[in-house]
Every structure is written in C-alpha cells, then in structure tokens.
Design a protein around this motif. Sequence first.
Motif, PDB file in Angstrom:
ATOM      1  N   GLU A 152      -8.830  -3.233   5.519  1.00  0.00           N
ATOM      2  CA  GLU A 152      -9.904  -3.080   6.340  1.00  0.00           C
ATOM      3  C   GLU A 152     -10.923  -4.386   6.481  1.00  0.00           C
ATOM      4  OE1 GLU A 152     -12.672  -0.008   4.765  1.00  0.00           O
ATOM      5  OE2 GLU A 152     -13.301  -1.294   3.076  1.00  0.00           O
ATOM      6  N   SER A 153     -10.734  -4.909   5.524  1.00  0.00           N
ATOM      7  CA  SER A 153     -11.359  -6.627   5.744  1.00  0.00           C
ATOM      8  C   SER A 153     -10.487  -7.440   5.010  1.00  0.00           C
ATOM      9  CB  SER A 153     -12.915  -6.418   4.840  1.00  0.00           C
ATOM     10  OG  SER A 153     -12.609  -6.416   3.417  1.00  0.00           O
ATOM     11  N   TYR A 154     -10.800  -8.922   5.375  1.00  0.00           N
ATOM     12  CA  TYR A 154      -9.849  -9.802   4.853  1.00  0.00           C
ATOM     13  C   TYR A 154      -9.600  -9.849   3.304  1.00  0.00           C
ATOM     14  CZ  TYR A 154      -7.519 -14.551   4.576  1.00  0.00           C
ATOM     15  OH  TYR A 154      -6.883 -15.437   4.185  1.00  0.00           O
ATOM     16  N   VAL A 155      -8.455  -9.732   2.936  1.00  0.00           N
ATOM     17  CA  VAL A 155      -7.971  -9.790   1.414  1.00  0.00           C
ATOM     18  C   VAL A 155      -7.181 -11.097   1.182  1.00  0.00           C
ATOM     19  CG1 VAL A 155      -6.700  -8.751  -0.280  1.00  0.00           C
ATOM     20  CG2 VAL A 155      -7.975  -7.211   1.110  1.00  0.00           C
ATOM     21  N   ASP A 156      -7.408 -11.716   0.129  1.00  0.00           N
ATOM     22  CA  ASP A 156      -6.649 -12.826  -0.039  1.00  0.00           C
ATOM     23  C   ASP A 156      -4.931 -12.680   0.098  1.00  0.00           C
ATOM     24  OD1 ASP A 156      -5.013 -14.658  -2.120  1.00  0.00           O
ATOM     25  OD2 ASP A 156      -6.876 -15.691  -1.805  1.00  0.00           O
ATOM     26  N   PRO A 157      -4.226 -13.331   0.655  1.00  0.00           N
ATOM     27  CA  PRO A 157      -2.719 -13.030   1.062  1.00  0.00           C
ATOM     28  C   PRO A 157      -2.183 -12.923  -0.254  1.00  0.00           C
ATOM     29  CG  PRO A 157      -3.627 -14.954   2.583  1.00  0.00           C
ATOM     30  CD  PRO A 157      -4.563 -14.503   1.628  1.00  0.00           C
ATOM     31  N   LYS A 158      -2.415 -13.720  -1.277  1.00  0.00           N
ATOM     32  CA  LYS A 158      -1.799 -13.481  -2.734  1.00  0.00           C
ATOM     33  C   LYS A 158      -2.090 -11.879  -3.284  1.00  0.00           C
ATOM     34  CE  LYS A 158      -1.570 -18.561  -3.852  1.00  0.00           C
ATOM     35  NZ  LYS A 158      -2.235 -19.581  -4.794  1.00  0.00           N
ATOM     36  N   LYS A 159      -3.235 -11.701  -3.171  1.00  0.00           N
ATOM     37  CA  LYS A 159      -3.623 -10.411  -3.748  1.00  0.00           C
ATOM     38  C   LYS A 159      -2.899  -9.022  -2.814  1.00  0.00           C
ATOM     39  CE  LYS A 159      -7.297  -7.166  -4.666  1.00  0.00           C
ATOM     40  NZ  LYS A 159      -8.539  -6.930  -4.913  1.00  0.00           N
ATOM     41  N   LEU A 160      -2.719  -9.349  -1.453  1.00  0.00           N
ATOM     42  CA  LEU A 160      -2.000  -8.423  -0.793  1.00  0.00           C
ATOM     43  C   LEU A 160      -0.457  -8.226  -0.879  1.00  0.00           C
ATOM     44  CD1 LEU A 160      -2.197  -6.403   1.498  1.00  0.00           C
ATOM     45  CD2 LEU A 160      -1.867  -8.147   3.348  1.00  0.00           C
ATOM     46  N   ILE A 161       0.100  -9.612  -1.323  1.00  0.00           N
ATOM     47  CA  ILE A 161       1.320  -9.678  -1.701  1.00  0.00           C
ATOM     48  C   ILE A 161       1.511  -8.928  -2.908  1.00  0.00           C
ATOM     49  CG2 ILE A 161       3.137 -11.004  -2.462  1.00  0.00           C
ATOM     50  CD1 ILE A 161       1.943 -13.255  -0.534  1.00  0.00           C
ATOM     51  N   GLU A 162       0.721  -9.024  -3.881  1.00  0.00           N
ATOM     52  CA  GLU A 162       0.956  -8.269  -5.305  1.00  0.00           C
ATOM     53  C   GLU A 162       0.816  -6.862  -5.061  1.00  0.00           C
ATOM     54  OE1 GLU A 162      -1.404  -8.447  -9.531  1.00  0.00           O
ATOM     55  OE2 GLU A 162      -2.088  -9.506  -7.853  1.00  0.00           O
ATOM     56  N   ILE A 163      -0.076  -6.344  -4.315  1.00  0.00           N
ATOM     57  CA  ILE A 163      -0.205  -5.061  -3.966  1.00  0.00           C
ATOM     58  C   ILE A 163       1.092  -4.446  -3.531  1.00  0.00           C
ATOM     59  CG2 ILE A 163      -1.442  -3.281  -2.858  1.00  0.00           C
ATOM     60  CD1 ILE A 163      -3.910  -4.790  -3.310  1.00  0.00           C
ATOM     61  N   VAL A 164       1.644  -5.171  -2.256  1.00  0.00           N
ATOM     62  CA  VAL A 164       2.682  -4.630  -1.666  1.00  0.00           C
ATOM     63  C   VAL A 164       3.995  -4.578  -2.743  1.00  0.00           C
ATOM     64  CG1 VAL A 164       4.271  -5.181   0.104  1.00  0.00           C
ATOM     65  CG2 VAL A 164       1.891  -5.097   0.606  1.00  0.00           C
ATOM     66  N   ASN A 165       3.975  -5.690  -3.511  1.00  0.00           N
ATOM     67  CA  ASN A 165       5.300  -5.998  -4.342  1.00  0.00           C
ATOM     68  C   ASN A 165       5.478  -4.781  -5.544  1.00  0.00           C
ATOM     69  OD1 ASN A 165       6.663  -7.866  -2.986  1.00  0.00           O
ATOM     70  ND2 ASN A 165       5.648  -9.359  -4.321  1.00  0.00           N
ATOM     71  N   ASN A 166       4.321  -3.978  -5.640  1.00  0.00           N
ATOM     72  CA  ASN A 166       4.349  -2.921  -6.680  1.00  0.00           C
ATOM     73  C   ASN A 166       4.946  -1.793  -6.210  1.00  0.00           C
ATOM     74  OD1 ASN A 166       3.468  -4.359  -8.728  1.00  0.00           O
ATOM     75  ND2 ASN A 166       1.397  -3.777  -8.535  1.00  0.00           N
ATOM     76  N   HIS A 167       5.324  -1.660  -4.710  1.00  0.00           N
ATOM     77  CA  HIS A 167       5.662  -0.269  -4.408  1.00  0.00           C
ATOM     78  C   HIS A 167       7.183  -0.639  -3.508  1.00  0.00           C
ATOM     79  CE1 HIS A 167       1.360  -0.232  -4.349  1.00  0.00           C
ATOM     80  NE2 HIS A 167       1.595   1.505  -4.475  1.00  0.00           N
ATOM     81  N   LYS A 168       8.131  -1.009  -4.551  1.00  0.00           N
ATOM     82  CA  LYS A 168       9.432  -1.305  -3.923  1.00  0.00           C
ATOM     83  C   LYS A 168      10.122  -0.027  -3.547  1.00  0.00           C
ATOM     84  CE  LYS A 168      11.725  -1.533  -8.294  1.00  0.00           C
ATOM     85  NZ  LYS A 168      12.239  -2.455  -9.247  1.00  0.00           N
ATOM     86  N   ASN A 169       9.680   1.207  -3.831  1.00  0.00           N
ATOM     87  CA  ASN A 169      10.562   2.494  -3.776  1.00  0.00           C
ATOM     88  C   ASN A 169      10.062   3.229  -2.355  1.00  0.00           C
ATOM     89  OD1 ASN A 169      12.382   2.097  -5.826  1.00  0.00           O
ATOM     90  ND2 ASN A 169      11.075   2.770  -7.512  1.00  0.00           N
ATOM     91  N   ALA A 170       8.947   2.592  -1.858  1.00  0.00           N
ATOM     92  CA  ALA A 170       8.447   3.404  -0.610  1.00  0.00           C
ATOM     93  C   ALA A 170       8.660   2.687   0.756  1.00  0.00           C
ATOM     94  CB  ALA A 170       6.845   3.424  -0.858  1.00  0.00           C
ATOM     95  N   ASP A 171       8.545   3.339   1.562  1.00  0.00           N
ATOM     96  CA  ASP A 171       8.669   2.688   2.902  1.00  0.00           C
ATOM     97  C   ASP A 171       7.093   2.558   3.555  1.00  0.00           C
ATOM     98  OD1 ASP A 171       8.614   2.495   5.975  1.00  0.00           O
ATOM     99  OD2 ASP A 171      10.190   4.117   6.136  1.00  0.00           O
ATOM    100  N   LEU A 172       7.037   1.222   3.740  1.00  0.00           N
ATOM    101  CA  LEU A 172       5.695   0.638   3.550  1.00  0.00           C
ATOM    102  C   LEU A 172       5.322   0.210   5.228  1.00  0.00           C
ATOM    103  CD1 LEU A 172       5.575  -1.389   0.338  1.00  0.00           C
ATOM    104  CD2 LEU A 172       4.792   0.852   0.757  1.00  0.00           C
ATOM    105  N   THR A 173       3.876   0.414   5.416  1.00  0.00           N
ATOM    106  CA  THR A 173       3.565  -0.206   6.660  1.00  0.00           C
ATOM    107  C   THR A 173       2.136  -0.685   6.327  1.00  0.00           C
ATOM    108  OG1 THR A 173       4.377   1.684   8.166  1.00  0.00           O
ATOM    109  CG2 THR A 173       2.224   0.628   8.897  1.00  0.00           C
ATOM    110  N   VAL A 174       2.263  -2.147   6.578  1.00  0.00           N
ATOM    111  CA  VAL A 174       0.926  -3.023   6.269  1.00  0.00           C
ATOM    112  C   VAL A 174      -0.009  -2.956   7.564  1.00  0.00           C
ATOM    113  CG1 VAL A 174      -0.139  -4.994   5.425  1.00  0.00           C
ATOM    114  CG2 VAL A 174       2.063  -4.029   4.504  1.00  0.00           C
TER     115      VAL A 174
END
Length: 309
Positions: A152-174
């Motif tokens: 919803e607001s700008y997030v540091d790309p490294k933080k966003l990567i960390e959040i996404v990488n914690n969900h490897k068993n899900a079908d993800l949309t960003v």
Amino acid sequence: MRKRDVYYWQERSILKNLDQEWKEHLVFKIIDNENIEGIGAATPNKEFGETFKTSMAIVESLRKITENFEDLNHILEFENKVHSIIKKDMAAKTTVFLAVYDYISNKNNINLENYYFDLNDHHKKNDYERIIINENTKNTVSDSSYIKFDVESYVDPKKLIEIVNNHKNADLTVDFSGLYNSYEIDFIINNIKKDISITLEQPFKYGQEHIAKKYLNMGYKVYWDESFHNIFDFYRIKDYSTGFVFSISKMASLSNISTLLRYVKENGFETIISSKLEHPINLKWSNKISNAFDITDLNYSKYIKTTNK
C-alpha cells in the motif's frame, strides 16, 4: 412533489492490524412512500483523486435527481443521467448506484445482479488471503494456499523480498501498486527464490505498462488494476496482460462491469473481483457478483473491526 426521500451520511470503519485507525465511507439511502428502502456505500480512493469531502459534495449534488427521477426501474436511463452530470468521481456514483440497485431489488423482490451476470459458473475459484504490506509490517508467515501481498506504500525492495521468500508453499500475487521502477522490479524478481511462483499485479504505474511485456515473455502472469478502468484501457494494455482486476467502486455501475467483463472474457483473459478497504455494504455487492470472476480478492476480515456512524 418528489417521488421518494433520500438521506446520506458518513460512516467509519474502525481498523485493526494496520497503522491507520479508521476509514471513512459515504452512505446513501432511498426510501419511498411504501417504506421500501435501498442503501448503498462506497469509499473515496485517493489514488483516483477522490477525497471524502469532494465525494460527499457530489453525493449531495445527486440528491435531487434521485428524489425526482420518475421510475428507478429504468436503471440504465438513471445511470446515463448521472454519468452526464458527474464525469469522474466513481465513489460518489457507486454510493448512489448501489442504493438504487438495492431499492430495485427490494421493490421488485428480485436479485438484480442476476440480470447483469452469469452467476452459475461453479468452477473452483482462487480466493486470496490479503496481506497489506508497508514499512511497519512485521515479517509474518501465513499458511494460506493463495496469498496477495498488497503493497500500500513504498517498502524497501529488500524487505519485500524477505517477506515473499518466507512463503514458498503458497501461490503468491504481489500488488506493487505502481510504486517501483523497472530496476527495482528486476531486483525484486531476481532475488525471489526460484522455487517460489509469483504473479505481478500493477508492477508499473499508468502509462508504463509496456515494460511488463518482458515479464510475460519470461512466463510471469501480469494483472492490471489501477491501469484498467474502461474498454479503452483494455485495448491499450491487453498485449502486456494476463488478467484484469475489477472493482465496483472503481467502475461505479454493474452495467459498466458486466459489459467490460464480457469483453475481457471473450478475449481469453483472467478476471479478478477485488476491492480496497470498503464498507460492508459495498463488499456485500462485490461478493454477490464474485461467481462471475476467476479469482476473488475480497477478504478484509482481518483488518476491519467494526463499521458504524
């Protein structure tokens, strides 16, 4: 002499699990001399240049036409009249139109949505769990099979990567909300674990959609939300798209949505029914028509505590 009475007011949703404490909504009510009622609601969207103050002023300006319109069963005629008066503010128009739909449904004892959509499609739907992301979001893990990260607001790309990488068993949309440039999107995609599949929603802002063509060629799905409002947008960006995001408050009327949905489906694209943080009345209508779409993105239960005056 007016045909019916009209009332309008503000309601507020108290939020939870977010930095924001509340969300303001527009509410519009119709009642005739037989005490048949209709009520609608919507929320101004600052991304589309709407504010609560300006949208409420437009709702007020639509009072007389709603009170005096001869027969609200002639809904397309009423909608065209409103569109001729109000060009842009979709939240205001949605508030009034939903009240009219509810009124027509109650007066005629019908489910009006069935006249606009084929709701008999019972193939399995993907239903997202929405996780709203901002700089204060903690790096939590969800067990859901389908997750949408709503940036919803700008997030540091490294933080966003960390959040996404914690969900490897899900079908993800960003949902990037058009907040990142092409270098940042490249960096994010290149640093997401290879065994994690993601779909890109609104990776670039309006006017830059063509950049997403290379991600389609790489096998990523690309959905557009803020870039997609009407048939002209569809033809403008369809070559860079896998699917399109619909919402009632973005498109204002069921007739607009049903016409556009037909074009999108006939051309073989995926369809999503979605919403921003909305009033429960608005979400109720979105859920009523959700069976016409491939993907449902309407679950805000973890973020809305109560809604009242």
